[in-house]
Design a protein around this motif. Sequence first.
Motif, PDB file in Angstrom:
ATOM      1  N   UNK A   1      -8.126   5.991  -0.744  1.00 33.93           N
ATOM      2  CA  UNK A   1      -7.753   4.705  -0.163  1.00 33.93           C
ATOM      3  C   UNK A   1      -6.277   4.717   0.235  1.00 33.93           C
ATOM      4  N   UNK A   2      -5.990   3.946   1.276  1.00 31.54           N
ATOM      5  CA  UNK A   2      -4.624   3.747   1.739  1.00 31.54           C
ATOM      6  C   UNK A   2      -4.161   2.364   1.296  1.00 31.54           C
ATOM      7  N   UNK A   3      -3.131   2.273   0.458  1.00 32.61           N
ATOM      8  CA  UNK A   3      -2.671   0.957  -0.024  1.00 32.61           C
ATOM      9  C   UNK A   3      -1.851   0.228   1.034  1.00 32.61           C
ATOM     10  N   UNK A   4      -2.132  -1.055   1.207  1.00 29.31           N
ATOM     11  CA  UNK A   4      -1.465  -1.885   2.202  1.00 29.31           C
ATOM     12  C   UNK A   4      -0.917  -3.142   1.537  1.00 29.31           C
ATOM     13  N   UNK A   5       0.236  -3.589   2.019  1.00 26.32           N
ATOM     14  CA  UNK A   5       0.873  -4.783   1.463  1.00 26.32           C
ATOM     15  C   UNK A   5       1.522  -5.569   2.582  1.00 26.32           C
ATOM     16  N   UNK A   6       1.599  -6.883   2.396  1.00 30.00           N
ATOM     17  CA  UNK A   6       2.247  -7.764   3.369  1.00 30.00           C
ATOM     18  C   UNK A   6       2.950  -8.885   2.601  1.00 30.00           C
ATOM     19  N   UNK A   7       4.158  -8.629   2.075  1.00 24.04           N
ATOM     20  CA  UNK A   7       4.860  -9.638   1.272  1.00 24.04           C
ATOM     21  C   UNK A   7       5.189 -10.888   2.085  1.00 24.04           C
ATOM     22  N   UNK A   8       5.338 -11.990   1.371  1.00 27.72           N
ATOM     23  CA  UNK A   8       5.565 -13.268   2.035  1.00 27.72           C
ATOM     24  C   UNK A   8       7.011 -13.721   2.014  1.00 27.72           C
ATOM     25  N   UNK A   9       7.889 -13.023   1.293  1.00 27.93           N
ATOM     26  CA  UNK A   9       9.272 -13.488   1.214  1.00 27.93           C
ATOM     27  C   UNK A   9       9.956 -13.327   2.570  1.00 27.93           C
ATOM     28  N   UNK A  10      10.735 -14.321   3.032  1.00 25.51           N
ATOM     29  CA  UNK A  10      11.343 -14.255   4.368  1.00 25.51           C
ATOM     30  C   UNK A  10      12.367 -13.136   4.532  1.00 25.51           C
ATOM     31  N   UNK A  11      12.998 -12.680   3.451  1.00 24.27           N
ATOM     32  CA  UNK A  11      13.995 -11.624   3.581  1.00 24.27           C
ATOM     33  C   UNK A  11      13.356 -10.309   4.012  1.00 24.27           C
ATOM     34  N   UNK A  12      12.309  -9.885   3.321  1.00 21.92           N
ATOM     35  CA  UNK A  12      11.660  -8.647   3.696  1.00 21.92           C
ATOM     36  C   UNK A  12      10.890  -8.806   5.005  1.00 21.92           C
ATOM     37  N   UNK A  13      10.420 -10.028   5.285  1.00 21.89           N
ATOM     38  CA  UNK A  13       9.773 -10.267   6.566  1.00 21.89           C
ATOM     39  C   UNK A  13      10.723 -10.091   7.731  1.00 21.89           C
ATOM     40  N   UNK A  14      11.939 -10.626   7.601  1.00 20.15           N
ATOM     41  CA  UNK A  14      12.932 -10.463   8.662  1.00 20.15           C
ATOM     42  C   UNK A  14      13.379  -8.998   8.764  1.00 20.15           C
ATOM     43  N   UNK A  15      13.454  -8.327   7.618  1.00 21.66           N
ATOM     44  CA  UNK A  15      13.846  -6.915   7.624  1.00 21.66           C
ATOM     45  C   UNK A  15      12.792  -6.081   8.363  1.00 21.66           C
ATOM     46  N   UNK A  16      11.523  -6.375   8.140  1.00 26.19           N
ATOM     47  CA  UNK A  16      10.454  -5.676   8.862  1.00 26.19           C
ATOM     48  C   UNK A  16      10.573  -5.885  10.361  1.00 26.19           C
ATOM     49  N   UNK A  17      10.835  -7.118  10.764  1.00 27.78           N
ATOM     50  CA  UNK A  17      10.981  -7.412  12.193  1.00 27.78           C
ATOM     51  C   UNK A  17      12.109  -6.610  12.808  1.00 27.78           C
ATOM     52  N   UNK A  18      13.239  -6.517  12.117  1.00 25.53           N
ATOM     53  CA  UNK A  18      14.375  -5.766  12.645  1.00 25.53           C
ATOM     54  C   UNK A  18      14.074  -4.272  12.695  1.00 25.53           C
ATOM     55  N   UNK A  19      13.360  -3.756  11.705  1.00 26.24           N
ATOM     56  CA  UNK A  19      13.051  -2.327  11.683  1.00 26.24           C
ATOM     57  C   UNK A  19      12.178  -1.948  12.868  1.00 26.24           C
ATOM     58  N   UNK A  20      11.143  -2.722  13.120  1.00 23.50           N
ATOM     59  CA  UNK A  20      10.222  -2.366  14.201  1.00 23.50           C
ATOM     60  C   UNK A  20      10.793  -2.709  15.575  1.00 23.50           C
ATOM     61  N   UNK A  21      11.716  -3.639  15.651  1.00 25.38           N
ATOM     62  CA  UNK A  21      12.367  -3.907  16.933  1.00 25.38           C
ATOM     63  C   UNK A  21      13.348  -2.804  17.283  1.00 25.38           C
ATOM     64  N   UNK A  22      13.906  -2.121  16.277  1.00 31.90           N
ATOM     65  CA  UNK A  22      14.816  -1.005  16.531  1.00 31.90           C
ATOM     66  C   UNK A  22      14.083   0.295  16.815  1.00 31.90           C
ATOM     67  N   UNK A  23      12.763   0.283  16.633  1.00 29.63           N
ATOM     68  CA  UNK A  23      11.992   1.504  16.869  1.00 29.63           C
ATOM     69  C   UNK A  23      11.751   1.673  18.367  1.00 29.63           C
ATOM     70  N   UNK A  24      12.347   2.689  18.947  1.00 26.95           N
ATOM     71  CA  UNK A  24      12.194   2.957  20.380  1.00 26.95           C
ATOM     72  C   UNK A  24      11.344   4.195  20.634  1.00 26.95           C
ATOM     73  N   UNK A  25      10.604   4.637  19.624  1.00 28.90           N
ATOM     74  CA  UNK A  25       9.803   5.845  19.779  1.00 28.90           C
ATOM     75  C   UNK A  25       8.545   5.557  20.571  1.00 28.90           C
ATOM     76  N   UNK A  26       7.906   6.629  21.053  1.00 25.54           N
ATOM     77  CA  UNK A  26       6.671   6.488  21.810  1.00 25.54           C
ATOM     78  C   UNK A  26       5.483   6.482  20.858  1.00 25.54           C
TER      79      UNK A  26
END
Length: 353
Positions: free
Chosen positions: A213-238
């Motif tokens: 199995x592949x473990x998946x998580x989606x925390x609800x705290x706004x700090x880690x949520x905003x951090x996730x948004x910034x990480x994937x917005x900085x991803x310019x890979x194909x």
Amino acid sequence: MAGKQPSLDPISSKKRTGTPVFMPKQPKRKRRAAVQRSHSPKNAASPCSVTQSLAHGATTNSLIKRIAPTVTGIEAGARVMCSQNQVVALPTETVYMLCTTMNVNETDNECVMRLKQVHSSSPRRPVVILESAQQLNTLYSLKETSYAIRLKNGKATRPVRLNESRQVLQKLATKFWPGPLQIYISVEDSKKVPSFLLQDAPFASTESSNTQYLPLSCPSHPLIGRFLTEVFSNNTSNDKDRVMMIGTPTNSTTARNVCDQYSAHDLYVLVGEEQREVFHVPTCAYGRECATCLYIDSTRRVIYIVGSKEETMVHVSPSIITKTLLHMTNLKNLQQRVICAVLKNWKVIDRRM
């Protein structure tokens, strides 16, 4: 005898005859010391600086650096994680997690090795942290199958292509995410997933002994949520160079605990206890991980509920999961009808102690 001085109006500071009088400028009263405001660009702390005293009596360590819980700080922390392959301790609603980014197609890159080194004392394997269940579609391709419904007149409807485990995950994520509940999804082709992310089922069963199995998580705290948004917005890979965030839960509930526990390691910590800007939400409110999790076994069409029946963090039961799987928002939508007909074949087994 000198003439009588004209009286002044205390409100308008003018002669009663209407002629203005220039009063001397009164000295300013001493004001109380201004409280430093975090939202002021002039007074804001630097986004990333050396951790000194997170709390009274905290041990200083030049290796651990703090990230201010502000928009600017989170942006800088995300750039550090993506560009410098750094490990960042992020607060959630349960505990702090040691997080980093990795390439989906790589297994032994620098950031993964660093995460293993920092958290080598724990037997826990990392979990994939998602913004939503839809993000899994961009990370791993799941095989789709065509399904159709046979009508009363004997004819079949137009075929609909879907993946059953993906549909189950999306329905469960809609019900329980974001939140502390972790969901494990069975992997169809283990060669496409890094081996250090795969986990076996914690319950004894001859049927699921070979399933990983592949473990998946989606925390609800706004700090880690905003951090996730910034990480994937900085991803310019194909598409061939996809990036995901992985994290390992710790036993720490404050930034000070992180510094004490990992004092010998070079990492960053997002200080969630500081009251900064719009992110002032209590961190680690539960103080522990959720004792209940779900396992999606696509091979046998079974959802296992694992953990403790005394868990109060989330309310999970077979009836709730069954109702969630069969829920439809539009009865006339063909795709929803097909999905509902397919998911009727799934079973829910409660293996909680």
